[in-house]
Scaffold this active site. Structure first.
Site, PDB file in Angstrom:
ATOM      1  N   PHE A  66       1.824   2.933  -8.924  1.00  0.00           N
ATOM      2  CA  PHE A  66       1.671   4.292  -8.410  1.00  0.00           C
ATOM      3  C   PHE A  66       0.721   5.051  -9.334  1.00  0.00           C
ATOM      4  O   PHE A  66       0.635   4.753 -10.535  1.00  0.00           O
ATOM      5  CB  PHE A  66       3.027   4.993  -8.326  1.00  0.00           C
ATOM      6  CG  PHE A  66       3.871   4.522  -7.173  1.00  0.00           C
ATOM      7  CD1 PHE A  66       4.026   5.291  -6.031  1.00  0.00           C
ATOM      8  CD2 PHE A  66       4.496   3.277  -7.224  1.00  0.00           C
ATOM      9  CE1 PHE A  66       4.791   4.847  -4.970  1.00  0.00           C
ATOM     10  CE2 PHE A  66       5.271   2.828  -6.163  1.00  0.00           C
ATOM     11  CZ  PHE A  66       5.417   3.617  -5.035  1.00  0.00           C
ATOM     12  N   ALA A  94      19.537  -8.861   4.224  1.00  0.00           N
ATOM     13  CA  ALA A  94      19.930  -9.676   3.071  1.00  0.00           C
ATOM     14  C   ALA A  94      21.199  -9.182   2.405  1.00  0.00           C
ATOM     15  O   ALA A  94      21.779  -9.902   1.594  1.00  0.00           O
ATOM     16  CB  ALA A  94      18.799  -9.731   2.056  1.00  0.00           C
ATOM     17  N   PHE A 118      15.751  -7.289   0.292  1.00  0.00           N
ATOM     18  CA  PHE A 118      16.388  -6.545  -0.793  1.00  0.00           C
ATOM     19  C   PHE A 118      16.096  -7.172  -2.158  1.00  0.00           C
ATOM     20  O   PHE A 118      15.044  -7.765  -2.366  1.00  0.00           O
ATOM     21  CB  PHE A 118      17.884  -6.374  -0.533  1.00  0.00           C
ATOM     22  CG  PHE A 118      18.187  -5.440   0.601  1.00  0.00           C
ATOM     23  CD1 PHE A 118      17.688  -4.147   0.606  1.00  0.00           C
ATOM     24  CD2 PHE A 118      18.956  -5.841   1.685  1.00  0.00           C
ATOM     25  CE1 PHE A 118      17.946  -3.273   1.656  1.00  0.00           C
ATOM     26  CE2 PHE A 118      19.220  -4.972   2.745  1.00  0.00           C
ATOM     27  CZ  PHE A 118      18.711  -3.686   2.717  1.00  0.00           C
ATOM     28  N   ARG A 151       9.837 -11.175   8.268  1.00  0.00           N
ATOM     29  CA  ARG A 151      10.910 -10.876   9.222  1.00  0.00           C
ATOM     30  C   ARG A 151      10.489  -9.779  10.201  1.00  0.00           C
ATOM     31  O   ARG A 151       9.592  -8.987   9.925  1.00  0.00           O
ATOM     32  CB  ARG A 151      12.167 -10.407   8.485  1.00  0.00           C
ATOM     33  CG  ARG A 151      12.836 -11.469   7.647  1.00  0.00           C
ATOM     34  CD  ARG A 151      13.977 -10.879   6.835  1.00  0.00           C
ATOM     35  NE  ARG A 151      13.493  -9.870   5.906  1.00  0.00           N
ATOM     36  CZ  ARG A 151      14.266  -8.955   5.328  1.00  0.00           C
ATOM     37  NH1 ARG A 151      15.546  -8.906   5.611  1.00  0.00           N
ATOM     38  NH2 ARG A 151      13.751  -8.090   4.482  1.00  0.00           N
ATOM     39  N   TRP A 172      -1.470  -1.051  -1.743  1.00  0.00           N
ATOM     40  CA  TRP A 172      -1.185   0.115  -0.892  1.00  0.00           C
ATOM     41  C   TRP A 172      -2.406   1.028  -0.833  1.00  0.00           C
ATOM     42  O   TRP A 172      -2.789   1.508   0.234  1.00  0.00           O
ATOM     43  CB  TRP A 172       0.017   0.894  -1.441  1.00  0.00           C
ATOM     44  CG  TRP A 172       0.436   2.052  -0.578  1.00  0.00           C
ATOM     45  CD1 TRP A 172       1.327   2.032   0.445  1.00  0.00           C
ATOM     46  CD2 TRP A 172      -0.055   3.400  -0.667  1.00  0.00           C
ATOM     47  NE1 TRP A 172       1.440   3.280   1.009  1.00  0.00           N
ATOM     48  CE2 TRP A 172       0.597   4.150   0.353  1.00  0.00           C
ATOM     49  CE3 TRP A 172      -0.966   4.050  -1.489  1.00  0.00           C
ATOM     50  CZ2 TRP A 172       0.359   5.497   0.565  1.00  0.00           C
ATOM     51  CZ3 TRP A 172      -1.212   5.403  -1.279  1.00  0.00           C
ATOM     52  CH2 TRP A 172      -0.550   6.115  -0.268  1.00  0.00           C
ATOM     53  N   LYS A 222       8.082  -4.112  -1.335  1.00  0.00           N
ATOM     54  CA  LYS A 222       8.064  -5.579  -1.325  1.00  0.00           C
ATOM     55  C   LYS A 222       7.214  -6.132  -0.183  1.00  0.00           C
ATOM     56  O   LYS A 222       6.393  -7.031  -0.381  1.00  0.00           O
ATOM     57  CB  LYS A 222       9.500  -6.105  -1.236  1.00  0.00           C
ATOM     58  CG  LYS A 222       9.607  -7.613  -1.323  1.00  0.00           C
ATOM     59  CD  LYS A 222      11.033  -8.074  -1.584  1.00  0.00           C
ATOM     60  CE  LYS A 222      11.928  -7.945  -0.387  1.00  0.00           C
ATOM     61  NZ  LYS A 222      12.515  -6.667  -0.116  1.00  0.00           N
ATOM     62  N   LYS A 275      15.627   3.883   6.300  1.00  0.00           N
ATOM     63  CA  LYS A 275      14.725   3.038   5.537  1.00  0.00           C
ATOM     64  C   LYS A 275      13.317   3.005   6.145  1.00  0.00           C
ATOM     65  O   LYS A 275      12.330   2.822   5.458  1.00  0.00           O
ATOM     66  CB  LYS A 275      15.289   1.613   5.487  1.00  0.00           C
ATOM     67  CG  LYS A 275      14.429   0.625   4.720  1.00  0.00           C
ATOM     68  CD  LYS A 275      15.129  -0.732   4.644  1.00  0.00           C
ATOM     69  CE  LYS A 275      14.251  -1.768   3.950  1.00  0.00           C
ATOM     70  NZ  LYS A 275      13.095  -2.167   4.752  1.00  0.00           N
ATOM     71  N   THR A 298       4.881  -4.471   1.472  1.00  0.00           N
ATOM     72  CA  THR A 298       3.500  -4.049   1.194  1.00  0.00           C
ATOM     73  C   THR A 298       2.833  -5.015   0.221  1.00  0.00           C
ATOM     74  O   THR A 298       1.682  -5.412   0.406  1.00  0.00           O
ATOM     75  CB  THR A 298       3.489  -2.620   0.612  1.00  0.00           C
ATOM     76  OG1 THR A 298       4.089  -1.728   1.554  1.00  0.00           O
ATOM     77  CG2 THR A 298       2.075  -2.160   0.317  1.00  0.00           C
TER      78      THR A 298
END
Length: 550
Positions: free
Chosen positions: A375, A267, A295, A88, A403, A65, A99, A67
């Site tokens: 991907f 979140a 999230f 954030r 990415w 998210k 994470k 990225t």
């Protein structure tokens, strides 16, 4: 190359050059070295377009998210738009836990990556200190005669630390004799879940922050009346601790796009959005602001829309909903070999994405663009399946490859988002009315957004709901703390569960943040570490080169 290697190979712009892109002069910033700065100006009256980035329910595979948010901003800059990110700050809990950091990945990152993921400009340390200053003053007041008559059995203020440390969830303080304080039960939250963090992120300026801190209920006296920070005469000292932290932080992406990174609530156990100050500042300095809610959309986006948008007087012109093919297959029951085409699993898991689209469009009335974070193993057949399913729900679908390709991989997403934002004529709707009672608000979120059939409240939760009415705070919005892995409060219920029961264990009253926290399921306000914490796999050498940070 790893994320950190890509970041270290990038030649960053001097922070003054980044500031100029937003129309800021050298006098408008306080540099913290060459590549980060505090911004001294307040938000102006201008309101540019705002794009909210959210996602399907997260999995351990990672949905990208942040990225995508960064790539979208770079894509907008590439097509000539004046854009600013508003994200954030990472917590050290996930950084050293499982994470990882929160600075994006691959060729879509914010820099300096190491600084942002670690101590940055000290904001989270200031929040921790401010929180624990209140705790220290509170315990000292009791030690020094307790003139306010505080009932030590009804202290509601917890200490905090910016780490995952389950051993601190329940502790006893004041041991060791009379000189060491009054023995009592105490608790720790992770800093991101503290009320100071929530107040920090919802305040409009330092004076509003101070006023909100004064309103915080820290305990109840022997007569059952609330005791506040104002009663302890501590709000000014707390504001002094936070006077530099309250200023937003300016950094840049790999491609030099301005990014304002400020505040970091989770979140799943808090409201999951960056500061109101940072978002409104970005909107006043740019034509397009890309911001993010933590999230899945059931948590971060719901709280962004129902809490932050009300407080800040803002609403999104477009919502970008991030999904990955492999996460959808996970939601369809697949547990391994995600790089292999599996239409059955994808068909079983697509309901998770469609559930979030349904909520965002029908419950909240937002325009939605689905961004498939692509991907290399995703097949054309899988992508086309997702595209067709989303079209049935009225959502546009765009592949995002930021990415791997940076801005070049997100230009099409940027164009789609800009077109929708520029032509937005929708008005934000809320999941509940502030005039609803607390139970009704929780039930509306549970049934309309989560898909629950009903809500079960413990006796303790019902008692605290009654206390809300007694204290006159029934008009507060509700922040539900639950697992991020499911629409429900049971992380094993994947996909789009229906007709389940949401279990509310407790209600916490946050009079500084001015919202009510409903604790659902087995969620903890202090996470723990796994068997192999990320911090155990990091290295630093004699040249201060860090490896293993992601």
């Amino acid at each position: 190359m790893t994320d950190i290697e890509i970041a270290n190979a990038t030649q960053m712009l001097e922070i003054s050059e980044v500031a100029k892109k937003l129309g800021l002069s050298d006098k408008d910033i306080d540099p913290y070295g060459h590549y980060k700065a505090k911004i001294n100006v307040k938000p102006g009256k201008k309101k540019g377009k705002m794009i909210l980035v959210t996602a399907i329910n997260p999995t351990s595979l990672g949905e990208g998210k942040t990225t995508t948010s960064i790539g979208l901003a770079d894509g907008m800059a590439k097509i000539g738009k004046k854009v600013c990110l508003a994200l954030r700050e990472p917590s050290l809990g996930p950084v050293f836990g499982i994470k990882g950091g929160a600075t994006g990945g691959g060729h879509a990152q914010v820099l300096p990556m190491e600084d942002i993921n670690l101590n940055f400009t000290g904001d989270l340390h200031a929040v921790t200190t401010a929180n624990n200053l209140i705790a220290a003053i509170l315990d000292n007041h009791i030690q020094q005669g307790n003139s306010l008559g505080i009932d030590v059995r009804r202290i509601t203020w917890n200490r905090c630390v910016d780490l995952n440390d389950r051993a601190l969830r329940n502790v006893i303080v004041g041991l060791g004799g009379k000189l060491n304080g009054v023995p009592r039960e105490d608790h720790f939250n992770i800093t991101a879940a503290s009320e100071i963090m929530a107040v920090f992120c919802l305040s409009s300026d330092l004076m509003d922050f101070k006023k909100r801190v004064g309103d915080i209920i820290v305990a109840y006296n022997y007569e059952g009346k609330p005791v506040t920070c104002h009663d302890l005469k501590i709000e000014d000292a707390v504001a002094i601790v936070m006077k530099e932290a309250i200023k937003p932080n300016l950094v840049q992406t790999l491609e030099g796009t301005p990014a304002i990174i400020h505040g970091g609530p989770f979140a799943n156990i808090a409201h999951g959005c960056n500061t109101v100050i940072a978002t409104k500042l970005a909107m006043s300095l740019s034509d397009y602001t890309i911001t993010e809610a933590g999230f899945g959309a059931d948590l971060g986006a719901e709280k962004f829309l129902d809490i932050k948008c009300r407080v800040a007087g803002i609403e999104p012109d477009c919502v970008c909903l991030v999904a990955t093919i492999r996460a959808l297959k996970y939601n369809g029951g697949k547990k391994s070999e995600f790089d292999k085409e599996d239409m059955s699993a994808l068909d079983g898991g697509i309901c998770n994405l469609l559930g979030h689209i349904d909520n965002l469009t029908n419950v909240f009335g937002c325009n939605v663009v689905v961004a498939i974070n692509k991907f290399i193993t995703d097949t054309d057949k899988e992508i086309e399946f997702v595209r067709n399913k989303c079209k049935e729900y009225g959502a546009n679908v765009v592949l995002c490859e930021s990415w791997a390709k940076g801005s070049a991989g997100s230009v099409e997403l940027a164009k789609a988002v800009v077109e929708i934002a520029d032509n937005n004529n929708k008005k934000l709707k809320y999941a509940y009315d502030l005039k609803d009672d607390i139970k009704t608000k929780i039930e509306k979120i549970a049934t309309k957004v989560y898909g629950a059939s009903r809500v079960d409240f413990t006796k303790q939760a019902l008692n605290n709901i009654a206390l809300c009415k007694e204290l006159g705070v029934e008009d507060y919005p509700v922040c539900i703390a639950k697992t991020q892995y499911s629409f429900s409060d049971d992380q094993t219920l994947l996909g789009r569960p229906k007709d389940f029961v949401l279990h509310v264990q407790d209600i916490q009253i946050r009079t500084g943040a001015k919202f009510i926290v409903a604790i659902a399921g087995s969620i903890m306000l202090m996470p723990g570490l796994g068997k192999s914490p990320a911090g155990c796999n990091m290295e630093i050498d004699e040249n201060n080169v860090i490896k293993g940070l992601f």
